[in-house]
Structure formats: structure tokens, C-alpha cells
Design a protein around this motif. Structure first.
Motif, short mmCIF file in Angstrom:
data_model
loop_
_atom_site.label_atom_id
_atom_site.label_comp_id
_atom_site.label_asym_id
_atom_site.label_seq_id
_atom_site.Cartn_x
_atom_site.Cartn_y
_atom_site.Cartn_z
N UNK A 214 58.27 -59.20 56.87
CA UNK A 214 59.44 -59.99 57.21
C UNK A 214 60.46 -59.18 58.00
N UNK A 215 60.72 -57.97 57.56
CA UNK A 215 61.66 -57.10 58.27
C UNK A 215 61.10 -56.72 59.64
N UNK A 216 59.78 -56.44 59.68
CA UNK A 216 59.15 -56.09 60.96
C UNK A 216 59.25 -57.24 61.95
N UNK A 217 59.06 -58.48 61.50
CA UNK A 217 59.16 -59.63 62.39
C UNK A 217 60.59 -59.83 62.87
N UNK A 218 61.56 -59.62 62.00
CA UNK A 218 62.96 -59.74 62.41
C UNK A 218 63.29 -58.70 63.48
N UNK A 219 62.80 -57.48 63.29
CA UNK A 219 63.05 -56.42 64.27
C UNK A 219 62.40 -56.74 65.62
N UNK A 220 61.28 -57.47 65.58
CA UNK A 220 60.58 -57.84 66.81
C UNK A 220 61.15 -59.10 67.45
#
Length: 251
Positions: A214-220
Motif C-alpha cells: 500500500x505504501x509502495x503504491x502510494x509512493x508510485x
């Protein structure tokens, strides 16, 4: 020609579905589907992925536009399949496989069963809980108690989830059972620190992958997917907290 288009689009979506349902990040799914479709000569490729759906839009060299939408109802964590799906996509983009060969390999990967038997996963969950107890500065007797509570709690979680297919209910029930098991174990002298044992025992239920993805997708910049996955992680955390809090309130 229509057969070729149908097969190549099914192959592109099939690899994306395999990635998504086994724990891959949104950006990885979109990038892989894009590259596979591009390797078959499609133009103006657009891929959109959310936690349970993949949408693909392509244009042929003749100007015809095709759309595909696949729903992914279930998600699991199997990084072995993610790795093999990535390897398959690389072979396709390198031109090493025909469409027929690639579809055959995709079918083999999709139908692969887990390497580890259920009892091996239960044992791993129990051992993991025990060592979390030590990591949280518990005693060796806390480790024994966490192994018992965490292992049995993980077994209950898997069995209830298989019966109901309701993850929130399974996590809430399992955390409630873990709480009672820890209370019982401490009462009979198997454990010194109730809070450490409970914390260690529920670690097998904590949504670590969901939080990370979830955090990785937000960062992307994939805000819809990121927020959806984090919302799922929040529900899991709430279920664990409610289950444990219910036991502590009664005790």
C-alpha cells in the motif's frame, strides 16, 4: 488474426492476474502487462490495475481497438509464483517463446500447488510467534507460550477462513482465541508476560505485505490501489485489536 489477438491478450492478462493474486505490487502488474502486450506489436497500450481488477486497452497496427477487463476476486501471498511470472514475462519480451508455449507455461505456473504442506506452514507460524516473543524482550517461558498460542491461533485462522472466506471475521475470531489461550497459559504458569505473548502470537495475522504494498503504491502515485490496500490492512488491524481487546475486557 482474431485468434492471435484473443490469445495474446489472454496471455497478457493472465500473467497480470497471476501476479496480482499472489501479492505483487500494482506498478509491477501494470508494467508487466504493458511490456507483454508491447512485445506482441500492440500500440497505444493502456493498463489500469486496482487490487481486484485489471483493465487493458490496446490498438492494433490496423487501427482496431480491443479492451479486456478481468476481475481478481482472491489475493494471496506466493512470491514464488510472482518470481516465475516475472521470468515468463521476460522470456516473452525477449522473443524466446511462442504464444502457445507461453500459454502452456502460464497454465503450469497457475496450477502449481504450494511447495509447503499445511502442517509445515502451521509449524512455521508457531516458531515465528515464539521468536517474536524473544524479540519483544520476553523470557524463554514466554517463547514456549507464544509458540503454543501463536501456532494454534494460526491454525484456527486458516481453518475458519477456508470455511467462511471472510477474512475480517477469521482474524477477529482467531485473535480472540489467541487472547484466551494466552490467558490460560499464563494462569497455568506457561508464560510471564501476558502482553508480550499476545503481541508475539498475533504477529502471524498482521498484514505486513498489505502495508508494504500500500505504501509502495502510494509512493508510485497509484493512489486508488494504495488507499484500497491500506484500508484492507486497517480492517485487519482493527479485527486483531477488537479480538484481543474483547478478551482483556472480560479478564
Amino acid at each position: 488474426m482474431e485468434r492471435y489477438i484473443s490469445d495474446t491478450l489472454a496471455l497478457s492478462m493472465g500473467i497480470g492476474k497471476l501476479l496480482l493474486e499472489n501479492g505483487a505490487e500494482t506498478y509491477r502488474v501494470e508494467d508487466t502487462v504493458y511490456r507483454v502486450a508491447q512485445s506482441y506489436g500492440y500500440l497505444n497500450i493502456h493498463v489500469y490495475c486496482v487490487p481486484n481488477t485489471i483493465i487493458l486497452n490496446v490498438e492494433t497496427k490496423d487501427g482496431d481497438v480491443y479492451n479486456r477487463l478481468w476481475r481478481v476476486p482472491t489475493r494471496d501471498t506466493n512470491l514464488g509464483k510472482v518470481k516465475e511470472a516475472n521470468e515468463l514475462s521476460r522470456q516473452i519480451t525477449a522473443g524466446n517463446l511462442t504464444v502457445t508455449e507461453a500459454r502452456a507455461q502460464l497454465k503450469i505456473i497457475t496450477n502449481q500447488k504450494r511447495i509447503y504442506q499445511p502442517y509445515e506452514r502451521y509449524l512455521a507460524g508457531a516458531i515465528l510467534s515464539g521468536f517474536f516473543a524473544l524479540m519483544f524482550l520476553g523470557t524463554w517461558i514466554d517463547l514456549i507460550g507464544a509458540v503454543v498460542a501463536g501456532g494454534l491461533g494460526y491454525i484456527f485462522f486458516k481453518q475458519i477462513n477456508d470455511l467462511t472466506n471472510l477474512q475480517f471475521f477469521s482474524e477477529l475470531t482467531s485473535s480472540f482465541i489467541i487472547g484466551w489461550l494466552v490467558v490460560l497459559l499464563v494462569t497455568v504458569g506457561i508464560g510471564d508476560n501476558m502482553d508480550i505473548m499476545i503481541l508475539a502470537s498475533v504477529m502471524t495475522l498482521v498484514p505486513g505485505r498489505a502495508i508494504t504494498n500500500g505504501i509502495r503504491d502510494l509512493m508510485a502515485g497509484d493512489y486508488v490501489s494504495g488507499l484500497s490496500i491500506l484500508a484492507d490492512a486497517l480492517l485487519t488491524a482493527s479485527a486483531i485489536g477488537i479480538g484481543v481487546a474483547g478478551v482483556l475486557a472480560i479478564v
